[in-house]
Scaffold this active site. Structure first.
Site, PDB file in Angstrom:
ATOM      1  N   ASP A 252       0.866  -1.173   0.000  1.00  0.00           N
ATOM      2  CA  ASP A 252       0.000   0.000   0.000  1.00  0.00           C
ATOM      3  C   ASP A 252       0.908   1.230   0.000  1.00  0.00           C
ATOM      4  O   ASP A 252       1.424   1.627   1.039  1.00  0.00           O
ATOM      5  CB  ASP A 252      -0.897  -0.027   1.239  1.00  0.00           C
ATOM      6  CG  ASP A 252      -1.735   1.246   1.391  1.00  0.00           C
ATOM      7  OD1 ASP A 252      -1.712   2.098   0.480  1.00  0.00           O
ATOM      8  OD2 ASP A 252      -2.405   1.389   2.437  1.00  0.00           O
ATOM      9  N   ASP A 376     -17.512   5.000  -1.037  1.00  0.00           N
ATOM     10  CA  ASP A 376     -16.270   4.560  -0.407  1.00  0.00           C
ATOM     11  C   ASP A 376     -16.567   4.240   1.064  1.00  0.00           C
ATOM     12  O   ASP A 376     -17.741   4.171   1.480  1.00  0.00           O
ATOM     13  CB  ASP A 376     -15.211   5.665  -0.582  1.00  0.00           C
ATOM     14  CG  ASP A 376     -13.785   5.140  -0.578  1.00  0.00           C
ATOM     15  OD1 ASP A 376     -13.494   4.203   0.183  1.00  0.00           O
ATOM     16  OD2 ASP A 376     -12.954   5.679  -1.335  1.00  0.00           O
ATOM     17  N   ASP A 492     -10.394  -3.264  -1.636  1.00  0.00           N
ATOM     18  CA  ASP A 492      -9.279  -2.334  -1.482  1.00  0.00           C
ATOM     19  C   ASP A 492      -8.425  -2.795  -0.304  1.00  0.00           C
ATOM     20  O   ASP A 492      -8.782  -3.729   0.429  1.00  0.00           O
ATOM     21  CB  ASP A 492      -9.855  -0.931  -1.234  1.00  0.00           C
ATOM     22  CG  ASP A 492      -8.836   0.183  -1.362  1.00  0.00           C
ATOM     23  OD1 ASP A 492      -7.705  -0.088  -1.809  1.00  0.00           O
ATOM     24  OD2 ASP A 492      -9.174   1.333  -1.017  1.00  0.00           O
ATOM     25  N   GLU A 495      -3.242  -5.548   0.114  1.00  0.00           N
ATOM     26  CA  GLU A 495      -1.854  -5.887  -0.215  1.00  0.00           C
ATOM     27  C   GLU A 495      -1.237  -6.936   0.736  1.00  0.00           C
ATOM     28  O   GLU A 495      -0.267  -7.566   0.292  1.00  0.00           O
ATOM     29  CB  GLU A 495      -0.993  -4.618  -0.198  1.00  0.00           C
ATOM     30  CG  GLU A 495      -1.275  -3.669  -1.338  1.00  0.00           C
ATOM     31  CD  GLU A 495      -2.608  -2.938  -1.228  1.00  0.00           C
ATOM     32  OE1 GLU A 495      -3.235  -2.687  -2.269  1.00  0.00           O
ATOM     33  OE2 GLU A 495      -3.037  -2.652  -0.086  1.00  0.00           O
ATOM     34  N   ASP A 591      -3.946   5.067  -5.729  1.00  0.00           N
ATOM     35  CA  ASP A 591      -4.232   6.377  -5.149  1.00  0.00           C
ATOM     36  C   ASP A 591      -3.311   7.438  -5.739  1.00  0.00           C
ATOM     37  O   ASP A 591      -2.378   7.928  -5.095  1.00  0.00           O
ATOM     38  CB  ASP A 591      -4.091   6.309  -3.632  1.00  0.00           C
ATOM     39  CG  ASP A 591      -5.098   5.337  -3.028  1.00  0.00           C
ATOM     40  OD1 ASP A 591      -6.099   5.032  -3.692  1.00  0.00           O
ATOM     41  OD2 ASP A 591      -4.872   4.886  -1.888  1.00  0.00           O
ATOM     42  N   ASP A1379       9.562  35.711 -77.559  1.00  0.00           N
ATOM     43  CA  ASP A1379       8.129  35.594 -77.275  1.00  0.00           C
ATOM     44  C   ASP A1379       7.444  34.993 -78.497  1.00  0.00           C
ATOM     45  O   ASP A1379       8.037  34.809 -79.565  1.00  0.00           O
ATOM     46  CB  ASP A1379       7.587  36.996 -76.966  1.00  0.00           C
ATOM     47  CG  ASP A1379       6.198  36.977 -76.352  1.00  0.00           C
ATOM     48  OD1 ASP A1379       5.709  35.885 -75.994  1.00  0.00           O
ATOM     49  OD2 ASP A1379       5.616  38.068 -76.231  1.00  0.00           O
ATOM     50  N   GLU A1382       5.412  29.707 -79.765  1.00  0.00           N
ATOM     51  CA  GLU A1382       4.715  28.427 -79.583  1.00  0.00           C
ATOM     52  C   GLU A1382       4.675  27.570 -80.865  1.00  0.00           C
ATOM     53  O   GLU A1382       4.567  26.351 -80.703  1.00  0.00           O
ATOM     54  CB  GLU A1382       3.291  28.677 -79.077  1.00  0.00           C
ATOM     55  CG  GLU A1382       3.228  29.194 -77.661  1.00  0.00           C
ATOM     56  CD  GLU A1382       3.698  30.636 -77.507  1.00  0.00           C
ATOM     57  OE1 GLU A1382       4.252  30.966 -76.454  1.00  0.00           O
ATOM     58  OE2 GLU A1382       3.504  31.417 -78.461  1.00  0.00           O
ATOM     59  N   ASP A1486       1.169  35.776 -70.080  1.00  0.00           N
ATOM     60  CA  ASP A1486       0.353  36.986 -70.063  1.00  0.00           C
ATOM     61  C   ASP A1486      -0.778  36.851 -69.056  1.00  0.00           C
ATOM     62  O   ASP A1486      -1.946  36.631 -69.401  1.00  0.00           O
ATOM     63  CB  ASP A1486      -0.196  37.263 -71.464  1.00  0.00           C
ATOM     64  CG  ASP A1486       0.931  37.505 -72.465  1.00  0.00           C
ATOM     65  OD1 ASP A1486       2.053  37.826 -72.029  1.00  0.00           O
ATOM     66  OD2 ASP A1486       0.686  37.349 -73.678  1.00  0.00           O
TER      67      ASP A1486
END
Length: 1814
Positions: A252, A376, A492, A495, A591, A1379, A1382, A1486
């Site tokens: 514990d 509890d 509880d 232990e 705890d 320019d 193309e 452009d």
């Protein structure tokens, strides 16, 4: 044998006494070190001479003095080795090989059982009572489990009476997966994995010690990936092996982060061996107090003080398999009742039942999902078990009914300790009845009950190992349940815990209570906070069974639970535990406290208890001790919603922390409800996980490494966890944090809340989690059962169910559902349950009931199905059940295309029935369009032999190819070390849809392994030569013939024919053309490939709205055209190249070397289809694997980018529409007066007479003189040249010589007449009326023009001469702008529009989706049947080479410029093709003065970076349309960081140059251009690196941070090289910008201050005069003070910005030459590298041939990130040391070193060191 050292003198005397025999031996021992060796390991030798064997490896030392504080003499007396070190945690006194045991006899009883007799070696004892003879037994219990036990050969010793293990009887059912080796002398055990022969567990590292109260065994392990051992707080899931000692003994104690022992006892650990996932587990079945030591060998040492050594070693192929093996041994976990998976509330000391009800009610009122309320010990009368406070809790007997009325449950606590005092109103029956049945643990006399003290005061302790006690306990619980109904039991303090040491009498001084060795337990006292060790229990002394107390209490409580709750399952919650407790009970982590650390440490705790076989686990949410905070409790409620045991619990005296206590509308309440509702939605999945744990032993809360063990990064992840395989939980665990660096495993993941697929995988990534958010992600491949949530499970179990389907990489998913009544016992063993298997694959969802033994009373149905990652809508959904088929109404089918989520709503699929849900449309991903040329038509589709299946979605093909379409290879593969060659044949059952494009039935395929990282595959007609692109590609003359070196593997599929390219190191298929689309006809070629991901970048030139392509059935045409940027418009250049980024972050590049008109379709399969109308297929692939390497490898093939002149990096001005030269002169003066940096002035076509090349407009007659004058001031001049040459001049040498030299493009007909077009040149002697429409102007004013054929060698010479004459006779210039190449024409095909020859070339059978496609390919250009002549004399059609016109134009222009000016200059071209970048830069055409063009310019530049054209930019402020003030200013800021930075606008628009606006604009422009000019040395160096290495200049963030998937989509920011991050404002009216800062250190450029954030988006202030710039830590940027132009700025000293990384390092480079010379690299240049490390900046000259006229002096040095106070700076050169002046900013920490006063030349090396304050 031990080593002997010369000069040893050894002395030691040992007296050894035996009964009735006394022998005295004098042993002299002296331990010394080998002379001259600092690290020699000492050798100890007793006398008479016996060699001492000491380990040579420090990591393998095993402590021979575990009680601590050993001296040399004490060590030697134990016969051990002595070797002091400067490490206190490493044993100085350690075992020699002279201790231990030997095997004297062995007996192999069977193939599965080995026995041996061991005898102790004659050696000193550590703690006395050594056992001389031991028995060893090994049992091969199963294929994967080995047991070996070592115990006293002559008498029995205590052994754990394990309830489950003792019941096992098993033997191997197949071959053993392990091998056992028994070592004789000294005794040892080795366990190997049979398949790999890897030694997993080897005890030969150190001797066995076996005394009555001290047992020790050490084992070397195969890995340091160790998980488990407990119970402790382990701050990390994976253990450290840095000499860590973990005590194990139930206690514990507070779990506050120390290494002390806690509530449970778990001498069990698991090891992950390597990336294969192979694992093993080791369990020592021993309940005595012990230490477990982990050390770096890696090794483990057990030191236990009683019992036997009973080891179980388990093997598995995965970590999860080890948990399954372990739980098979100790007992599989129980399935908790369904309601226990709901949320729970508790606290110690509510004070009264009224307060309990207040808490219940306020949480009900807010609608909190909430199932269980606890009380509890305060409910008890004076804390006595089986009582309740008749005053404060007087109505407790009715409380359970109160809870049940709302579907809730009630649980109470029971402690083991029973008060000896009477009750307030009389006898305490529980104590009296226990005394009568002798239920108590006794003192050592075996009779007197041991009395201690716990909560009620003086107490006795039940002995749960005694049957009479068990009977009493069951009876007491039964009695109390009748009095106070409850639904489960919380136990509880078991232990066992007592508040006095041992007993109220103390403990007798004996070796049981005070053993000779006490492990490193808390308080170092065996009976601290518990009972005397000599107390008696039925199982033995408390010394032996102490750690079994909680376990025995659970067994007893389970018997009570069965009797009290009968057929109801109920559950038990225990604090103390032992392996096997999970079979009956859950556990909470004790705890804890309301601290952020405890929040963090809960995750490793849960992970450990899952591997311990206790999956029902959780921590007290919001903390037990201390007052919580709102933020802490908010974050804890979020993650606690995903604890299997989800309970908010706090302690006496602290403020309330139930959610409602924070306020009904608080953020905490809202986020708590939100995530609890998600929990309740997913409870069917969680419940199914518990079923899997119960059946198979699977974990519920799963460590990420259990699923992703192949990634080492997953091995240590313990701040996140999984639910099963499929739900990833990423909480925030730190105060004040809203970003978590989360690990995202290597899988597809979906954000649970947004339902979107995330990009991140396999790595750590920052996850933004504000205070109301938790990270929650579903893994692709999952099918999660869900249920509509309610406030309790009682209500939610009545509501409809659903499925979430998350698709994986293969669009598949699977899952299951276990369902029973949620409350009855033994439903699995009785078969009273439903078990579904779900599978989603291809086009259907299969919902199969594999077990049906339960009928749910609520008539449950599956109502909703959600499919995540569904990349296309589903039109038809049908449901098949039995023989019935039904269709889901369209109104119940919803699809979110942004998130790619499909929703099926309002279904009515009954639970426990089989269904198949079929989706029509899943296969749409696999459809490849069989009618790309026409609108969908069923008749035509049928004629083509394709499949017709209508689609309501426009983009999804209704007509698609059948599976047998295409080609097969039918010849033997000619496989050589350098490639493959073979023939493929077409399936002739399918005809071509176009009569004019005959199919080619036989093709040749050649695959060549070019290098280790590149390959080529070429498909062509072997019978008839076809056009091939005449662009040179640099390929290795020596293919890579060593298969092992190649980064790729190539596979060929036969039918349909396809090529697969696989990346070897990841297994990713990056190209897979095994698809039924392959077509090869004369004028239509098509090939498709699957893509490895949706991350595709490139293809051009077209305007894209994002850098990463949209794969939603997007088709992009590629055909060079005079077309301003616009959506889906094919523009000036053609780049059939893309970079693919795989899901792993690896990158590759693919070039199709084909120059015909084409298109590419990207579809969400993901897949790519190429369609081209001529030539052949000639693919080149580079493997990266990084994006930057892809570009370098690609440019290595096509040619590295040109190195522009330094001055061309300056700012430039141009406009179409200057009226005369005076306007240009005035502009220059205004810019000069304003002090705005400016290097280049342009003249557009208006400088020409009537727009005719090489003729000067009289209005610009003064321009030549002015240009020469300005050149002397440093200004540079560039003018435009179009290719079209006017033919209507009376005296025009350029045309006349061109005709004479046959340079123009001609008709392919016999007359070879010139193909006439019309462009800008006007007829002579006309006045143009610009008010007329365009076509009319062209018709009546424009002259005929001829187009040079730049392929011809004669044309190049002609062009050179014309340029030379203009330069020498008319006007000087420094660069050329070409320019309209193309080529562009203002008429279609030719004047009159009628092209000679076959029309099929202008109107091909297949017309790609080009701009004005209805006008044919000739639209705005030449007739496609025109003829050009290649340099080798081959005639080709313009049809084939049209896209190469700009490319062919660029190289002659480049050569002419250099030869005419004798300087480097720069060429800027509009039309480009792969390899154009080696001669020219490019502007993006452009554009228009619109805000969206700012963003698109960044995308365009990044794409041209991929294409190998570094010198790029867009017309700043836009070419068309008037610019607005704000937009132009923001564009000036952005454009200041274009490599090619030019402000250019069109005719008829207002001026937009900087000085045309107001003073504010002028100041802002000056400031940002000054910044550009400051950094030009860095930019120039980047250009040099692009030229020499092929690296990018404008760099996408993903190139530097590819591991960060957020960067994969970032295209509103960019980098200059690796180090400068530019974050512009791109939207109107914005004064802040959201910018991403990748995971690196970043400095504000203007302040030199390090930012405190990284790996996230940041809102950056961006007032109108500011652009955000950040410098990346780790880099050094050269800079110069800016001037009006580069001619001036280049004369300034060179400064350095040293931006230190997190580790205080930085590096950088400078390239320098005269800035304009030709071929200066290596001949007239300087290359210097700079490094900073350890507070020293060093320069290193890599090359220096720089003429002295261009020498640089070192300027000021700015060091960013020098965090400490700098006290001194020195500069060291080869000859002298200087002490420069310096200053340091106290806020930003910038260190400014004044080097300007020290005239130091940059080409001379130096060191600058700064000293920090001590």
């Amino acid at each position: 044998m031990g080593r002997k050292f010369s000069g040893l003198e050894i002395t030691l005397m040992v007296l050894f006494a035996m009964m009735l025999v006394v022998a005295v031996a004098l042993i002299a021992v002296l331990a010394t070190r080998e002379e001259g060796s600092k690290d020699a390991v000492p050798t100890v030798t007793p006398v008479p001479p016996v060699d001492i064997i000491c380990p040579n490896t420090v990591a393998e030392r095993v402590d021979c003095f575990p009680e601590g504080s050993a001296s040399k003499d004490q060590c030697l007396q134990r016969g051990c080795c002595w070797g002091p070190l400067d490490q206190s945690n490493v044993p100085w006194c350690f075992f020699s090989g002279n201790h231990g045991y030997t095997v004297v006899k062995r007996n192999q009883r069977s193939n599965t059982r080995l026995e041996a007799l061991l005898e102790r070696k004659d050696s000193p004892s550590l703690f006395g009572d050594d056992i001389l003879q031991l028995s060893f037994t090994a049992e091969m219990q199963t294929e994967n489990r080995l047991r070996f036990k070592i115990t006293d050969a002559k008498k029995d010793r205590f052994e754990v009476p394990h309830e489950h293990v003792k019941s096992l009887s098993s033997s191997p059912a197949g071959p053993l997966n392990y091998e056992l080796e028994l070592l004789d002398n000294p005794f040892g055990v080795r366990v190997r994995r049979a398949s790999t022969k890897k030694v997993l567990f080897d005890t030969s590292m150190a001797p066995l010690v076996f005394a009555d109260q001290y047992l020790q065994l050490s084992a070397k392990l195969a890995t340091d990936n160790i998980y488990g051992l407990g119970e402790h707080v382990h701050q990390n899931f994976r253990h450290s092996v840095d000499w860590k000692t973990w005590p194990i003994f139930s206690r514990d104690a507070f779990p506050n982060g120390g290494t002390h022992n806690l509530y449970g006892h778990y001498p069990y650990f698991m090891c992950l061996e390597d990336e294969t996932g192979k694992s093993f587990g080791v369990f020592l079945m021993n309940s005595n107090a012990m230490d477990v030591v982990l050390q770096p060998a890696p090794a483990v040492t057990y030191r236990t003080i009683g019992g036997v050594l009973d080891f179980y070693i388990m093997l598995g192929d995965t970590p999860e398999a080890i948990v399954q093996e372990f739980t098979m041994l100790v007992g599989r976990p129980a399935i908790p009742p369904y309601w226990s998976l709901g949320f729970q509330l508790s606290r110690w000391d509510y004070g009264s039942l009224a307060e309990v009800k207040t808490v219940v009610e306020r949480n009900r009122v807010i609608g909190l999902p909430y199932d269980i309320q606890y009380t509890d010990i305060d409910y008890m009368e004076e804390k006595k078990d089986f009582t309740y406070d008749m005053v404060k809790f007087k109505d407790l007997p009715q409380f359970a009914d109160y809870m049940h009325e709302q579907g809730q449950k009630y649980i109470l606590i029971l402690d083991p300790a029973i008060s000896t005092k009477k009750r307030i109103n009389g006898a305490y029956g529980s104590y009296d009845r226990g005394s009568q049945t002798e239920a108590w643990i006794t003192e050592s006399d075996g009779k007197t009950p041991l009395v201690g003290e716990v909560w009620p005061g003086e107490t006795v302790f039940p002995d749960y190992t005694k049957q009479s006690c068990i009977n009493w306990w069951v009876d007491e619980i039964r009695r109390f349940h009748k009095e106070v109904k409850h639904d489960a039991i919380w136990i509880d303090m078991n232990e066992v815990s007592s508040f006095v040491k041992g007993s109220n009498k103390g403990c007798t001084e004996n070796k049981i209570n005070n053993p000779p060795y006490i492990p490193n337990i808390l308080d170092k006292l065996m009976y601290s906070k518990t009972l005397c060790m000599d107390a008696k229990q039925a199982w033995g002394n408390h010394y032996d069974v102490h750690s079994l107390y909680g376990y025995s209490m659970v067994l007893a409580t389970e018997q009570a639970s069965k009797e009290v709750f009968s057929s109801n399952r109920s559950f038990i919650l225990t604090r103390s535990s032992f392996p096997g407790v999970g079979k009956y009970s859950g556990h909470w982590l004790g705890d804890n406290a309301a601290t952020w650390n405890d929040l963090k440490w809960a995750i490793p705790g849960m992970l450990e208890f899952n591997i311990f076989g206790v999956p029902y686990i959780g921590a007290d949410i919001c903390g037990f001790f201390d007052n919580t905070t709102v933020e802490l409790c908010t974050r804890w409620m979020q993650v606690g919603a995903f604890y299997p045991f989800s309970r908010n619990h706090n302690a006496q005296g602290y403020k309330d922390q139930d959610p409602a206590s924070f306020g009904p509308n608080s953020l905490l309440v809202n986020t708590s409800k939100h995530y609890l509702e998600i929990r309740y939605t997913l409870l069917p999945y969680l419940y199914t996980l518990f079923y899997k744990a119960h059946i198979n032993g699977d974990t519920v809360v799963r460590p990420i490494m259990h699923e992703f063990y192949s990634d080492k990064a997953a091995w240590t992840v313990d701040r996140q966890f999984l639910w099963g395989s499929h739900l990833l939980i990423t909480p925030v665990l730190d105060n004040g944090v809203d970003t978590v660096n989360a690990y995202i495993p290597d899988a597809v993941w979906y954000d649970y809340e947004t339902e979107k697929k995330i990009k991140e995988r396999k790595g750590h990534f920052d996850m933004k989690l504000p205070i109301d958010k938790l990270g929650l992600h579903i893994r692709g491949g999952a099918i999660l059962p869900t249920q509509r949530p309610a406030v309790t499970t009682t209500h939610s179990r009545r509501l409809p169910m659903g499925l979430i389907i998350a698709l994986d990489d293969n669009n598949q998913a699977s899952g299951e559902l276990f369902w029973d009544d949620g409350d009855s016992r033994d439903t699995v063993s009785t078969g009273a349950y439903i078990h579904y298997q779900f599978k989603f694959s291809k086009e259907s969802l299969l919902m199969e009931v594999v077990h049906n033994g339960y009928t749910d009373p609520n008539d449950l149905v599956f109502e909703n199905i959600t499919v995540l990652g569904m990349s296309s809508p589903q039109i038809n959904v049908t449901i098949i059940e039995g023989g019935k088929v039904s269709t889901v109404p369209g109104s119940d089918i919803q699809y979110d295309d942004m998130r790619e989520v499909l929703y099926l709503r309002r279904l009515h699929l009954q639970l426990a029935k089989n269904y198949t849900v079929r989706f029509s449309g899943v296969s749409t991903l696999e459809r490849f369009n069989c009618q790309p040329d026409i609108l969908p038509d069923e008749n035509d589709c049928s004629k083509r032999g394709c499949i017709w299946e209508p689609s309501d979605i426009n983009v999804v093909p209704s007509c698609y190819y059948p599976s047998d379409y295409g080609y097969t290879y039918d010849s033997a593969l000619q496989n050589t070390s350098s490639g493959l060659t073979f023939t493929i044949t077409r399936n002739q059952k399918y005809r071509s849809p176009w009569a004019l494009s005959e199919n080619i039935n036989t093709l040749r395929v050649e695959i060549t392994y070019l290098t280790d990282h590149s390959l080529r595959f070429k498909i062509y007609d072997p019978a008839e030569k076809r056009y091939e692109v005449p662009v040179p590609i640099n390929i290795s003359k020596n293919p890579e013939t060593d298969e092992a070196k190649r980064k790729y593997e190539v596979k060929v599929s036969q039918q349909p024919f396809g090529i697969r390219v696989i990346r070897k190191d990841t297994g990713t298929t990056i190209w897979d053309s095994t698809l039924p689309t392959f077509t090869f006809s004369d004028m239509f070629i098509q090939i498709s490939t699957r893509l490895p991901s949706r991350n595709i970048y490139g293809f051009g030139e077209t305007e894209h709205s994002s850098f990463r392509h949209d794969l939603n059935w997007q088709t992009w045409g590629m055909f060079s055209k005079d077309q301003p940027p616009g959506d889906k418009m094919n523009c000036y250049g053609v780049h059939p190249f893309y970079m693919g980024l795989e899901t792993t972050g690896h990158a590759h590049g693919v070039l199709l070397l084909n120059s015909n008109a084409m298109d590419v379709t990207l579809q969400p399969t993901p897949a790519l289809t190429y369609r081209t109308i001529g030539g052949i297929l000639d693919f080149y692939m580079v493997m990266g694997p990084t994006p930057e390497l892809v570009v370098q490898q690609y440019t290595d093939m096509i040619g590295r980018p040109v190195l522009p002149a330094y001055w061309s990096l300056g700012f430039q001005l141009c406009r179409y529409g200057y009226a005369n030269d005076q306007e240009i002169k005035t502009l220059y003066q205004e810019m000069k007066d304003a002090g705005i940096p400016y290097d280049v002035q342009y003249a557009d076509i208006d400088y020409m007479e009537r727009q005719v090349d090489f003729k000067l407009n009289p209005a610009f007659s003064g321009l030549p003189e002015w240009v020469e004058k300005m050149q002397k001031e440093g200004l540079r001049f560039i003018f435009i040249l179009d290719p079209a040459i006017s033919a209507n001049e009376t005296s025009y040498p350029a045309y006349e010589r061109g005709v004479r030299e046959n340079v123009f493009i001609t008709s392919s007909l016999d007359d070879h007449s010139i193909v006439w077009g019309k462009v800008w040149p006007d007829y002579p002697n006309v006045t143009v009326n610009e008010s007329l429409d365009w076509d009319t102007q062209v018709k009546i004013y424009r002259a005929y023009t001829a187009f040079p054929d730049f392929f011809r060698n004669t044309t190049a010479a002609w062009w050179h001469r014309e340029i030379s004459e203009f330069y020498n006779n008319v006007m000087k210039f420094d660069g050329l702008w070409i320019d309209m190449n193309e080529p562009a024409s203002f008429v279609h095909g030719t004047v009159g529009g009628k092209c000679p020859g076959p029309s099929k070339y202008d109107y091909p059978p297949y017309m790609p989706p080009l701009e004005s496609k209805h006008e044919g390919l000739k639209h705005k250009t030449l007739c496609m049947n025109s003829q050009q002549v290649l340099p080798n004399g081959d005639a080709v059609k313009h049809y084939d080479v049209h896209n190469l016109y700009g490319w062919s134009h660029t190289k002659p222009t480049y050569n002419a410029l250099r030869e005419v000016t004798k300087k480097r200059g720069i060429i800027v071209t509009r039309s480009t093709y792969p390899s154009s970048g080696q001669w020219a830069g490019h502007w993006l055409g452009d554009n228009s003065a619109t805000w969206n063009q700012l963003h698109k310019s960044i995308i365009g530049m990044m794409e041209f970076s991929l294409f190998g054209i570094s010198y790029t930019g867009a017309d700043i402020c836009g070419f068309f349309n008037p610019a607005t003030y704000e937009m132009c200013l923001r564009w000036m800021q952005l454009g200041a960081f274009y490599p090619y930075s030019r402000n250019h606008n069109g005719k008829g628009n207002p001026r937009q140059d900087p000085v045309s606006w107001d003073e504010t604009f002028i100041n802002a422009s000056r400031d940002v251009l000054n910044t550009r000019y400051t950094l030009l040395p860095y930019l120039y160096t980047l250009m040099y690196e692009a030229h020499t290495k092929g690296s990018t200049v404008i760099r996408p963030l993903l190139h530097e941070f590819v591991e960060d998937q957020t960067t994969w989509d970032i295209d509103k920011q960019f980098l200059w090289g690796p180090a400068l991050l530019i974050t512009p404002v791109l939207e109107e009216g914005k004064t802040s910008v959201s910018g991403y800062l990748p995971n690196s250190r970043w400095y504000d450029y203007y302040k030199g201050e390090a930012l405190k954030v990284r790996g996230r988006f940041v809102d950056m202030d961006a007032p109108l005069n500011h652009i955000n710039l950040h410098v990346r830590g780790g880099y050094i940027l050269p800079w110069q003070k800016p001037e009006f132009n580069t001619h001036l700025s280049r004369k300034n000293p060179l400064g350095l910005i040293v931006a230190l990384s997190d580790t205080g390092k930085a590096q950088g480079t400078l390239f320098w030459d005269d800035g304009e010379g030709i071929d200066t690299i290596g001949s007239a240049s300087l290359l210097v590298s700079f490094t900073a490390t350890m507070n020293t900046l060093t320069s290193s000259v890599q090359h220096n041939s720089l003429p002295s006229a261009h020498n640089l002096t070192l300027g000021d040095v700015r060091v960013w990130g020098a965090e400490s106070l700098i006290t001194n700076v020195t500069m060291q050169t080869a000859e002298i040391t200087f002490t420069p002046t310096f200053k340091q900013n106290s806020v930003t920490r910038e260190l400014f070193i004044n080097m300007s006063d020290i005239f130091h030349l940059v080409h001379e090396g130096f060191n600058i060191t700064w000293t920090t304050e001590a």
